[in-house]
Enzyme design. Sequence first.
Site, short mmCIF file in Angstrom:
data_model
loop_
_atom_site.label_atom_id
_atom_site.label_comp_id
_atom_site.label_asym_id
_atom_site.label_seq_id
_atom_site.Cartn_x
_atom_site.Cartn_y
_atom_site.Cartn_z
N THR A 32 9.12 -1.34 -32.50
CA THR A 32 7.76 -1.57 -31.98
C THR A 32 6.94 -0.34 -32.34
OG1 THR A 32 8.59 -2.86 -30.14
CG2 THR A 32 6.36 -1.99 -29.93
N LYS A 60 3.11 -8.24 -30.36
CA LYS A 60 4.00 -7.59 -29.38
C LYS A 60 3.18 -6.67 -28.45
CE LYS A 60 7.41 -5.05 -27.73
NZ LYS A 60 8.75 -4.99 -27.36
P1 NAD Z 1 16.82 4.00 -28.84
O1 NAD Z 1 16.15 5.32 -28.72
O2 NAD Z 1 17.95 3.67 -27.94
O3 NAD Z 1 17.32 3.76 -30.35
C1 NAD Z 1 16.63 4.19 -31.47
C2 NAD Z 1 17.63 4.85 -32.39
O4 NAD Z 1 16.99 5.25 -33.60
C3 NAD Z 1 18.26 6.10 -31.79
O5 NAD Z 1 19.67 5.94 -31.72
C4 NAD Z 1 17.84 7.22 -32.73
O6 NAD Z 1 18.82 8.22 -32.89
C5 NAD Z 1 17.62 6.44 -34.02
N1 NAD Z 1 16.77 7.13 -34.99
C6 NAD Z 1 15.61 7.80 -34.78
N2 NAD Z 1 15.14 8.29 -35.94
C7 NAD Z 1 16.04 7.93 -36.90
C8 NAD Z 1 16.12 8.16 -38.29
N3 NAD Z 1 15.20 8.87 -38.93
N4 NAD Z 1 17.18 7.67 -38.96
C9 NAD Z 1 18.15 6.97 -38.31
N5 NAD Z 1 18.12 6.72 -36.99
C10 NAD Z 1 17.09 7.21 -36.29
O7 NAD Z 1 15.64 2.93 -28.67
P2 NAD Z 1 15.81 1.37 -28.37
O8 NAD Z 1 15.75 1.15 -26.91
O9 NAD Z 1 16.94 0.86 -29.17
O10 NAD Z 1 14.42 0.85 -28.98
C11 NAD Z 1 14.21 0.75 -30.38
C12 NAD Z 1 12.88 0.06 -30.61
O11 NAD Z 1 12.90 -1.23 -29.97
C13 NAD Z 1 11.68 0.79 -30.03
O12 NAD Z 1 10.61 0.72 -30.92
C14 NAD Z 1 11.38 0.04 -28.74
O13 NAD Z 1 10.02 0.10 -28.37
C15 NAD Z 1 11.79 -1.37 -29.10
N6 NAD Z 1 12.20 -2.20 -27.98
C16 NAD Z 1 13.04 -1.72 -27.03
C17 NAD Z 1 13.41 -2.54 -25.98
C18 NAD Z 1 14.34 -2.03 -24.90
O14 NAD Z 1 14.48 -2.71 -23.87
N7 NAD Z 1 15.00 -0.90 -25.07
C19 NAD Z 1 12.94 -3.85 -25.88
C20 NAD Z 1 12.12 -4.33 -26.90
C21 NAD Z 1 11.75 -3.50 -27.95
#
Ligand code: NAD
Length: 304
Positions: free
Chosen positions: A98, A173
């Site tokens: 997102t 979204k």
């Molecule tokens: P998270 O922080 O748990 O996971 C993101 C991952 O990306 C992390 O493990 C981080 O180390 C990795 N990352 C960051 N930079 C990187 C790079 N350069 N190379 C490789 N890996 C990298 O976050 P999440 O909860 O999994 O959310 C991810 C996305 O989904 C966000 O944009 C969030 O807004 C969206 N989202 C989350 C939810 C939720 O309930 N958690 C629901 C809908 C949407």
Amino acid sequence: MSELVAFIGVGNMGNPMALNLVKEGKKVKVFDVSKNMIQKAKEKKLDVVENLDDLITNEVTTVITMLPEGKNSKEVYLGEKGIINKVSKNCLLIDCSTIDIQTSIEIGKKAKEKGIKMIDAPVSGGVMGAQKATLNIMVGGTKEAFELALPLLKIMGKNIFHAGEIGSGNGAKICNNMSLGITMIAASESLMLAKRLNIDIKKVHEIMKNASGNSWPISVYPPLPGLIDGTPSNNNYRPGFSAGMMNKDLKLANECAKQVKASTPLGSMALEIYNKFCEEGNDTKDFSAISKVVGGDAWNYPID
Ligand code: NAD
């Protein structure tokens, strides 16, 4: 050519999404910058590649990214080691993060210049939706790219929507989550008012569920405990969907409202309320914990 998915960002959402692809027999290699997340991926028997250079080879047919913010997507796609310069022309790019609409459009434009198909495909449904493969996925991109991505998206989600051109997935979204942030505060205010009026909260909840005050936070995800089993409010507000994530999405909504001169007074008020809540150290609590700071001091705030 046989199918190979490169999955970048296996955090709370990416990990179960990648796992669902594997369960359906897809060949998936994953990468994350976090050692902790790499460890968790290994525990789930995901095929982990230790660096991005080794992940993006000519054999990769689809790249899926699930990253925290626009700056992360920009770095991964367009940065110094940007994968846009490494993937083959036939590789499909799917950014499920997102992020802000402008960044999506910018990455999509660079991909198009190289003749590579790309969609933005943010999701809703939280970690539980990712685990159960019931995510709602909102796609921006050409019809051709959308259709190419559908088989993989259908493995990870239940309702897949084509919103329009690249960036529209994030636009949809952001609009959805602005409404969600506002209605969560509204549901909290109503239920807290009922509490202060000494009306049985379960009765008020039942009435609102069936009356015109109903909303998703009332019917599915009530912000007060004791109303629906399995919700974060019944689990000391463990997320779920964190207040920090909601704050990020409300920031995105307010930024794009400014850009297109849309008046969103409740959207800005919701941002102010969530921002303060996060600054007070509650960003890792579920976003329904906002009920702790509206409607008066009936709760023991801060949250333990
Ligand atoms: P998270 O922080 O748990 O996971 C993101 C991952 O990306 C992390 O493990 C981080 O180390 C990795 N990352 C960051 N930079 C990187 C790079 N350069 N190379 C490789 N890996 C990298 O976050 P999440 O909860 O999994 O959310 C991810 C996305 O989904 C966000 O944009 C969030 O807004 C969206 N989202 C989350 C939810 C939720 O309930 N958690 C629901 C809908 C949407």
